[in-house]
Design a protein around this motif. Structure first.
Motif, PDB file in Angstrom:
ATOM      1  N   TYR A  64      27.363  -5.724  -6.645  1.00 29.16           N
ATOM      2  CA  TYR A  64      28.381  -4.715  -6.383  1.00 29.16           C
ATOM      3  C   TYR A  64      28.670  -4.594  -4.885  1.00 29.16           C
ATOM      4  CZ  TYR A  64      30.834  -0.260  -6.595  1.00 29.16           C
ATOM      5  OH  TYR A  64      31.789   0.713  -6.499  1.00 29.16           O
ATOM      6  N   PRO A  65      29.920  -4.545  -4.509  1.00 29.55           N
ATOM      7  CA  PRO A  65      31.121  -4.620  -5.370  1.00 29.55           C
ATOM      8  C   PRO A  65      31.501  -6.038  -5.802  1.00 29.55           C
ATOM      9  CG  PRO A  65      31.739  -4.204  -3.095  1.00 29.55           C
ATOM     10  CD  PRO A  65      30.255  -4.190  -3.125  1.00 29.55           C
ATOM     11  N   HIS A  66      30.840  -7.055  -5.221  1.00 29.93           N
ATOM     12  CA  HIS A  66      31.163  -8.434  -5.596  1.00 29.93           C
ATOM     13  C   HIS A  66      29.912  -9.116  -6.132  1.00 29.93           C
ATOM     14  CE1 HIS A  66      34.678  -7.629  -3.144  1.00 29.93           C
ATOM     15  NE2 HIS A  66      33.907  -7.428  -2.100  1.00 29.93           N
ATOM     16  N   GLN A  67      30.089 -10.005  -7.072  1.00 26.53           N
ATOM     17  CA  GLN A  67      28.949 -10.771  -7.563  1.00 26.53           C
ATOM     18  C   GLN A  67      28.679 -11.924  -6.594  1.00 26.53           C
ATOM     19  OE1 GLN A  67      29.234 -11.997 -11.628  1.00 26.53           O
ATOM     20  NE2 GLN A  67      27.071 -12.529 -11.756  1.00 26.53           N
TER      21      GLN A  67
ATOM     22  N   TYR B 158      25.355  -0.901  -0.126  1.00 26.51           N
ATOM     23  CA  TYR B 158      24.109  -0.387  -0.699  1.00 26.51           C
ATOM     24  C   TYR B 158      23.320   0.426   0.323  1.00 26.51           C
ATOM     25  CZ  TYR B 158      19.375  -0.401  -2.611  1.00 26.51           C
ATOM     26  OH  TYR B 158      18.138  -0.021  -3.044  1.00 26.51           O
ATOM     27  N   ILE B 159      23.209  -0.091   1.543  1.00 29.06           N
ATOM     28  CA  ILE B 159      22.400   0.579   2.563  1.00 29.06           C
ATOM     29  C   ILE B 159      23.068   1.856   3.058  1.00 29.06           C
ATOM     30  CG2 ILE B 159      21.555   0.374   4.924  1.00 29.06           C
ATOM     31  CD1 ILE B 159      19.794  -0.967   2.825  1.00 29.06           C
TER      32      ILE B 159
ATOM     33  N   ASP C 259      29.807 -13.236   7.372  1.00 27.83           N
ATOM     34  CA  ASP C 259      29.838 -13.417   5.922  1.00 27.83           C
ATOM     35  C   ASP C 259      30.636 -12.290   5.266  1.00 27.83           C
ATOM     36  OD1 ASP C 259      28.992 -14.146   3.212  1.00 27.83           O
ATOM     37  OD2 ASP C 259      27.693 -12.380   3.369  1.00 27.83           O
ATOM     38  N   GLU C 260      31.482 -12.659   4.312  1.00 26.43           N
ATOM     39  CA  GLU C 260      32.302 -11.675   3.612  1.00 26.43           C
ATOM     40  C   GLU C 260      31.983 -11.619   2.120  1.00 26.43           C
ATOM     41  OE1 GLU C 260      36.448 -12.033   4.441  1.00 26.43           O
ATOM     42  OE2 GLU C 260      36.151 -12.332   6.604  1.00 26.43           O
ATOM     43  N   GLY C 261      30.870 -12.224   1.720  1.00 28.19           N
ATOM     44  CA  GLY C 261      30.479 -12.199   0.319  1.00 28.19           C
ATOM     45  C   GLY C 261      29.282 -11.299   0.083  1.00 28.19           C
ATOM     46  N   PHE C 262      28.149 -11.704   0.629  1.00 27.19           N
ATOM     47  CA  PHE C 262      26.904 -10.964   0.448  1.00 27.19           C
ATOM     48  C   PHE C 262      26.840  -9.735   1.355  1.00 27.19           C
ATOM     49  CE2 PHE C 262      21.982 -11.413   0.637  1.00 27.19           C
ATOM     50  CZ  PHE C 262      21.843 -10.426  -0.319  1.00 27.19           C
ATOM     51  N   LEU C 263      27.328  -9.863   2.579  1.00 21.59           N
ATOM     52  CA  LEU C 263      27.214  -8.790   3.570  1.00 21.59           C
ATOM     53  C   LEU C 263      27.897  -7.493   3.141  1.00 21.59           C
ATOM     54  CD1 LEU C 263      26.238  -7.799   6.272  1.00 21.59           C
ATOM     55  CD2 LEU C 263      28.207  -8.895   7.360  1.00 21.59           C
ATOM     56  N   PRO C 264      29.108  -7.499   2.583  1.00 22.84           N
ATOM     57  CA  PRO C 264      29.716  -6.228   2.147  1.00 22.84           C
ATOM     58  C   PRO C 264      28.868  -5.499   1.106  1.00 22.84           C
ATOM     59  CG  PRO C 264      31.367  -7.954   2.225  1.00 22.84           C
ATOM     60  CD  PRO C 264      30.045  -8.634   2.413  1.00 22.84           C
ATOM     61  N   ASN C 265      28.239  -6.265   0.227  1.00 22.45           N
ATOM     62  CA  ASN C 265      27.384  -5.639  -0.777  1.00 22.45           C
ATOM     63  C   ASN C 265      26.173  -4.962  -0.131  1.00 22.45           C
ATOM     64  OD1 ASN C 265      29.146  -6.938  -2.481  1.00 22.45           O
ATOM     65  ND2 ASN C 265      27.591  -7.876  -3.760  1.00 22.45           N
ATOM     66  N   ILE C 266      25.569  -5.650   0.831  1.00 21.02           N
ATOM     67  CA  ILE C 266      24.401  -5.091   1.523  1.00 21.02           C
ATOM     68  C   ILE C 266      24.782  -3.812   2.252  1.00 21.02           C
ATOM     69  CG2 ILE C 266      22.716  -5.492   3.343  1.00 21.02           C
ATOM     70  CD1 ILE C 266      22.836  -8.468   2.690  1.00 21.02           C
ATOM     71  N   LEU C 267      25.893  -3.851   2.980  1.00 15.75           N
ATOM     72  CA  LEU C 267      26.335  -2.670   3.730  1.00 15.75           C
ATOM     73  C   LEU C 267      26.626  -1.506   2.788  1.00 15.75           C
ATOM     74  CD1 LEU C 267      28.718  -4.398   6.300  1.00 15.75           C
ATOM     75  CD2 LEU C 267      26.464  -3.403   6.773  1.00 15.75           C
TER      76      LEU C 267
ATOM     77  N   ARG D 196      15.177   3.677   1.453  1.00 16.04           N
ATOM     78  CA  ARG D 196      16.224   2.679   1.156  1.00 16.04           C
ATOM     79  C   ARG D 196      16.351   1.775   2.382  1.00 16.04           C
ATOM     80  NH1 ARG D 196      20.129   5.789   0.428  1.00 16.04           N
ATOM     81  NH2 ARG D 196      21.635   5.296   2.065  1.00 16.04           N
ATOM     82  N   ILE D 197      15.611   0.674   2.351  1.00 14.20           N
ATOM     83  CA  ILE D 197      15.527  -0.234   3.497  1.00 14.20           C
ATOM     84  C   ILE D 197      15.751  -1.656   2.995  1.00 14.20           C
ATOM     85  CG2 ILE D 197      14.088  -1.048   5.397  1.00 14.20           C
ATOM     86  CD1 ILE D 197      12.403   1.490   5.062  1.00 14.20           C
ATOM     87  N   MET D 198      16.448  -2.423   3.789  1.00 13.22           N
ATOM     88  CA  MET D 198      16.617  -3.842   3.476  1.00 13.22           C
ATOM     89  C   MET D 198      16.380  -4.660   4.742  1.00 13.22           C
ATOM     90  SD  MET D 198      19.619  -5.775   1.381  1.00 13.22           S
ATOM     91  CE  MET D 198      19.496  -7.543   1.063  1.00 13.22           C
ATOM     92  N   LEU D 199      15.562  -5.707   4.604  1.00 11.24           N
ATOM     93  CA  LEU D 199      15.300  -6.647   5.685  1.00 11.24           C
ATOM     94  C   LEU D 199      15.783  -8.019   5.250  1.00 11.24           C
ATOM     95  CD1 LEU D 199      13.197  -4.327   6.310  1.00 11.24           C
ATOM     96  CD2 LEU D 199      11.735  -6.106   7.253  1.00 11.24           C
TER      97      LEU D 199
END
Length: 795
Positions: free
Chosen positions: A153-156, A235-236, A225-233, A212-215
C-alpha cells in the motif's frame, strides 16, 4: 497534514543534488511547509521539536549519521531519552543507508550499531559488504512478510522490479543489517549470504511493538525510487491504513461528515472510497491492507458495484479477515448501527507462535528440544490454513541436520525404534516426497519390524500408512483387525487417541462412538484428559469427528455429535483458562500454553477448527455482552456515585453552616487573642521600661558603690595618717616621760586620749585602748606618790 523532520547531511547537499530529498517528498504529495530540515546547524533543535509533539515522523536520510555533529547529537543521552518518548507516543522513524556506521562496524565488531534506538529492540548493526560488488545479490521476501503494508500500500511492490531499478542506479546495497531479533522485527527484504543465512536489508518493527520504526540499508532516497519508497513513507509517517470508508457520493450527511472529521482530528488513518473506486478497494482488501470497512449512510446495496463488493466481502467477513461497520440512514423508528465480522481469538497467538518456532529452528534445529514434538507440531501447523510460515523442505533440512548424525541410521530408522521412526516417515513423506529414497528406506524398515511390535505400535504404524496412502487397502484391513480385537473400556487416554484417529481414517462412526463414550468417562473433574496437551489432541480429534459426521451425512449420529460437541465446548473453555500457566524452568514465557510450541499449536488448531464449525461470531457476541454488562455496572456505579455525591453535598451544606458558626467563634477568639496580644504588648512595654529603670538603678548603685569605695579609701588613708601621728605622738611623749618624768606631758597625753579615745580605739584597736588605760593608771600612781610626798613634807 503530518509534519516531517528530515535529517540530512549538508556536506553531501552542497555538491550532490540527489542527497536533498525534499523535492522527492514534494513529488509524492507532501507539502514542503510541513517538512522541517535538520542539519548540523540546527540538529540540537530537533529534540525540542519532538517533545512539543509537532512532528509525526523523523527521517534520517542516507549517510546523515556520517556527519560528526549530527552523529554526536543523535547518540547523546538527552536526545535518546526524548527520542524514545517520541516513539512511544506512536510517532514514526525511518533510517536509510548509513555507510558511516557500516565503516565503523567493518573495523570493530562492537561498533556500527544503532544505539540510539530503544534497547528493547535489540542491538542492530550495519555490516559492510566485503569484496562484493554492490550490484551483486538479490531482493527476497518471506511468506510471513509478503503481506506487510509497505509492500502492498498504496502500490504493490515487486522485489524483482525493485532489484532491476537499483541495479540501474549503480547498486542494490552497500551494507546490510545484523542483530535482527525475529520477536521484535519483521524482515521485509533480505538477501541470502550463500551459506544458508539471510542478510536483512529492510526491517520494520512488528505490529505488536509499541514503536513504528523502519530501517533499510537501501539507498532508495538518493536513487529517487518511486515504487517502494512511497509505501515506506506512507507507513512511517501515517501508519497502517487498516480502515476503508465507503460512501455514496450523491448524498451528504452532516453526521457522517462530522464522524470523518473526528477521525481526522485524532490522526486515525482511513482511506475514502466512492462507487467509482470500489475496484481499487477490493484490490486492497484482497492484499490484506484494509481489515475494517465502514459503510456510510445511504450506501445503496442494490447498486451493482456495492452488490459486487458485498459478495466479495462475504468470505472475508465470515473468515475473520475483515470486519464491517454499517450505519443505517433512515426508515425505522431508530437507526441501526451494526458490526459484521468475526475475530478469531486464536489468530492473535498464531503469528507470535510461528515467529518463535522459526527462531527455535534457526537456533536449535528442533522445536521444544524434541524430535517427536517437532514432527507433531509440524503436523498441526499444516492443518492451520491461516499460517504464514514457510515450513518447506529447506526448513526441514535443519531438523534432519540436527538428528541425522546421531539418530537416523542407514536402514532408514530412527535409532532402530518403531515410534520415532513412524514420525520420521511422516516428515520424509510430506517434505521430501512419498517416493524419495529416504522415505522408501523408512517404509521398508517399518514393514520389516512392525509385526514384532506391540499392538499399540502396530496401530500407530498402520494408521500412518493409511494417512499417507501406503498400501491403503491392506493397511486399513490390518488396522481394523487390530482395533476390533480390543476392549476399549480398558484403554487409557493415549490408546483411545490412537483408536479415535484410526476411526477417522477408516471413517467408522461406530468405532468413533465407542471411543467417545470411553473418553467421556476418562475426563478429570477439571475437564481435562491428563493435561492440556493431551486434552487439545482429543479436542482436535473430536472436532474432526464432528466434521466427518456432518460432511458424510452419516445417519443416526445426532447423539454422537451432541456428545462430542459437549466435550469440545467444555474442554475448550478449560483450555482457554489454562493460558500462560507455565511449567518447567524456561527463563521466559514465549508460548501461551505450557510455554511449549507443541501444546500451543494443538490449542490454536483446535480453536480455529471450532471457529470454522460454528457459524456465529461467538467471541464478538460474548465480548459485546461483557462490555454491555460492564457499561451497565458502570452506569449503576455512576448512579450510586451521584447519590453519594448528593449525600455528600447535603453533608457539605451542613458542614458549611457549622463552618460559618465556627468562623464566628474563631473571629471572636481572634478578637480576644488580639486584645490579649495588646495587653501582652503593654506588659512587655512596662517590662522593658522597668528593665530600663533597673538598668539605671544598677548604674547609680554602681556609681554610689564607687563613691563609697573612694570614701572608704580616703577614710582608711586618714586612719592610717591618724594612726601614724598618734603613734608618733605617743612615742614622743612616752620618750619625754620616760626620759624626763614630765608630768605635764603625761597629763597632756591623757587629756588627748580621753578626748579622742573612740577614734584611737577605732583606728588603733584594743592595744591602743590598753595602752591608754596603762597611762591613766600610771598617772594615778604618780598622783598618789606626789600626794604622799606632799603629806610627808607637811608632817
Amino acid at each position: 497534514m503530518s509534519k516531517i523532520a528530515l535529517v540530512q547531511n549538508q556536506v553531501y547537499m552542497s555538491y550532490a543534488s540527489k542527497s536533498d530529498v525534499r523535492p522527492l517528498l514534494l513529488k509524492f504529495g507532501y507539502d514542503t511547509h510541513n517538512v522541517s530540515l535538520y542539519t548540523s546547524h540546527n540538529i540540537k533543535k530537533l529534540k525540542n521539536d519532538m517533545a512539543a509533539e509537532e512532528i509525526s515522523a523523523v527521517i534520517f536520510t542516507s549517510n546523515s549519521l556520517k556527519e560528526a555533529t549530527i552523529r554526536e547529537e543523535v547518540f547523546s543521552g538527552d536526545f535518546r531519552d526524548t527520542f524514545h518518548s517520541f516513539l512511544q507516543r506512536g510517532k514514526g522513524c525511518l533510517i536509510f543507508h548509513q555507510m558511516g556506521l557500516a565503516d565503523e562496524g567493518y573495523h570493530d565488531e562492537n561498533a556500527g550499531t544503532y544505539d540510539f534506538l530503544p534497547a528493547a529492540l535489540g542491538r542492530i548493526r550495519a555490516i559492510k559488504r566485503k569484496g562484493e560488488a554492490p550490484t551483486a545479490g538479490d531482493f527476497k521476501t518471506s511468506r510471513m512478510t509478503a503481506a506487510h503494508p509497505v509492500l502492498l500500500y498504496p502500490h504493490q511492490v515487486n522485489p524483482s522490479s525493485l532489484k532491476q531499478f537499483c541495479i540501474q542506479k549503480k547498486g542494490l546495497y552497500w551494507h546490510y543489517l545484523d542483530g535482527v531479533a525475529p520477536a521484535e522485527w519483521d524482515t521485509i527484504l533480505f538477501d541470502e549470504d550463500g551459506e544458508g543465512g539471510r542478510r536483512p536489508l529492510a526491517i520494520s518493527t512488528r505490529d505488536t511493538s509499541p514503536y513504528r520504526i523502519m530501517l533499510t540499508s537501501l539507498n532508495l532516497d538518493w536513487q529517487k525510487d518511486e515504487g517502494f519508497l512511497p509505501n515506506i513513507l506512507s507507513y512511517i509517517i501515517k501508519g497502517k491504513c487498516q480502515t476503508a470508508v465507503i460512501r455514496d457520493p450523491d448524498y451528504d450527511s452532516i453526521g457522517f461528515d462530522f464522524f470523518l472529521a473526528v477521525l481526522k482530528s485524532r490522526n486515525f488513518r482511513y482511506e475514502l472510497y466512492e462507487y467509482s473506486s470500489l475496484e481499487e478497494f477490493r484490490r486492497q482488501v484482497k492484499r490484506g491492507t484494509h481489515t475494517v470497512v465502514v459503510l456510510g449512510p445511504h450506501v445503496n446495496p442494490d447498486a451493482e458495484e456495492v452488490r459486487n463488493t458485498y459478495a466479495f466481502l462475504k468470505n472475508d467477513i465470515s473468515g475473520g479477515r475483515v470486519k464491517c461497520v454499517g450505519i443505517e440512514a433512515a426508515g425505522r423508528d431508530f437507526k441501526q448501527f451494526f458490526i459484521s465480522g468475526r475475530e478469531k481469538f486464536a489468530l492473535n497467538y498464531l503469528y507470535d507462535m510461528e515467529i518463535n518456532i522459526q527462531q527455535e529452528l534457526n537456533m536449535h534445529g528442533l522445536i521444544d528440544g524434541s524430535f517427536w514434538a517437532t514432527v507433531d507440531t509440524f503436523r498441526y501447523l499444516r492443518q492451520i490454513e491461516d499460517t504464514r510460515s514457510e515450513f518447506d523442505n529447506k526448513t526441514i533440512q535443519k531438523v534432519f541436520q540436527k538428528v541425522q548424525e546421531k539418530h537416523i541410521e542407514d536402514n532408514g530408522s530412527y535409532d532402530g525404534l518403531i515410534a520415532p521412526t513412524i514420525s520420521l516417515l511422516w516428515l520424509r513423506a510430506v517434505f521430501t516426497g512419498i517416493h524419495s529414497e529416504g522415505t522408501r528406506r523408512t517404509v521398508e524398515w517399518i514393514k520389516e519390524h512392525v509385526d514384532a511390535e506391540e499392538d499399540r505400535e502396530q496401530i500407530l504404524a498402520y494408521s500412518m500408512f493409511v494417512e499417507l496412502g501406503i498400501d491403503s487397502n491392506s493397511s486399513a484391513g490390518k488396522l481394523q483387525s487390530l482395533i476390533g480385537a480390543k476392549e476399549l473400556k480398558n484403554a487409557n487416554e493415549i490408546e483411545l487417541i490412537y483408536y479415535l484417529r484410526a476411526a477417522l481414517l477408516l471413517k467408522d462412526p461406530s468405532l468413533a462412538k465407542a471411543c467417545i463414550s470411553v473418553l467421556a468417562e476418562r475426563r478429570s473433574k477439571e475437564g481435562l484428559w491428563l493435561d492440556v496437551s493431551i486434552s487439545a489432541t482429543v479436542v482436535n480429534l473430536l472436532l474432526d469427528t464432528i466434521k466427518m459426521l456432518q460432511e458424510d451425512v452419516i445417519e443416526d449420529t445426532e447423539e454422537l455429535e451432541a456428545a462430542a460437541e459437549d466435550m469440545v465446548f467444555s474442554t475448550i473453555n478449560v483450555i482457554q483458562k489454562n493460558m500462560n500457566r507455565v511449567q518447567g524452568n524456561r527463563e521466559e514465557v514465549i508460548y501461551p500454553w505450557e510455554n511449549k510450541a507443541n501444546t500451543t499449536a494443538k490449542c490454536i488448531c483446535a480453536m480455529l477448527k471450532l471457529d470454522k464449525l460454528i457459524d456465529m461470531p461467538i467471541t464478538e457476541i460474548v465480548q459485546s455482552l461483557i462490555n454491555h454488562s460492564n457499561d451497565i455496572n458502570r452506569t449503576g456505579t455512576d448512579k450510586m456515585a451521584l447519590q453519594i455525591i448528593e449525600d455528600f453535598k447535603s453533608e457539605a451544606r451542613q458542614s458549611s453552616n457549622r463552618n460559618e458558626e465556627l468562623k464566628k467563634e474563631i473571629r471572636n477568639l481572634k478578637n480576644g487573642v488580639r486584645n490579649e496580644k495588646e495587653k501582652l504588648k503593654e506588659l512587655e512595654r512596662a517590662k522593658a521600661k522597668q528593665e530600663r529603670t533597673i538598668d539605671n538603678l544598677e548604674v547609680e548603685n554602681k556609681e554610689y558603690a564607687d563613691q563609697l569605695t573612694r570614701s572608704a579609701r580616703r577614710s582608711i588613708t586618714v586612719q592610717y595618717a591618724w594612726s601614724s601621728w598618734i603613734i608618733m605622738a605617743i612615742i614622743a611623749i612616752w620618750a619625754m616621760i620616760f626620759f624626763n618624768g614630765n608630768r605635764a606631758a603625761l597629763d597632756a597625753l591623757l587629756t588627748f586620749y580621753q578626748n579622742y579615745s573612740d577614734i584611737i580605739i577605732l583606728t588603733l584597736g584594743v592595744p591602743a585602748g590598753a595602752f591608754g588605760t596603762y597611762f591613766i593608771l600610771e598617772r594615778s600612781v604618780l598622783s598618789k606618790r606626789r600626794s604622799g610626798k606632799q603629806h610627808s613634807r607637811a608632817g
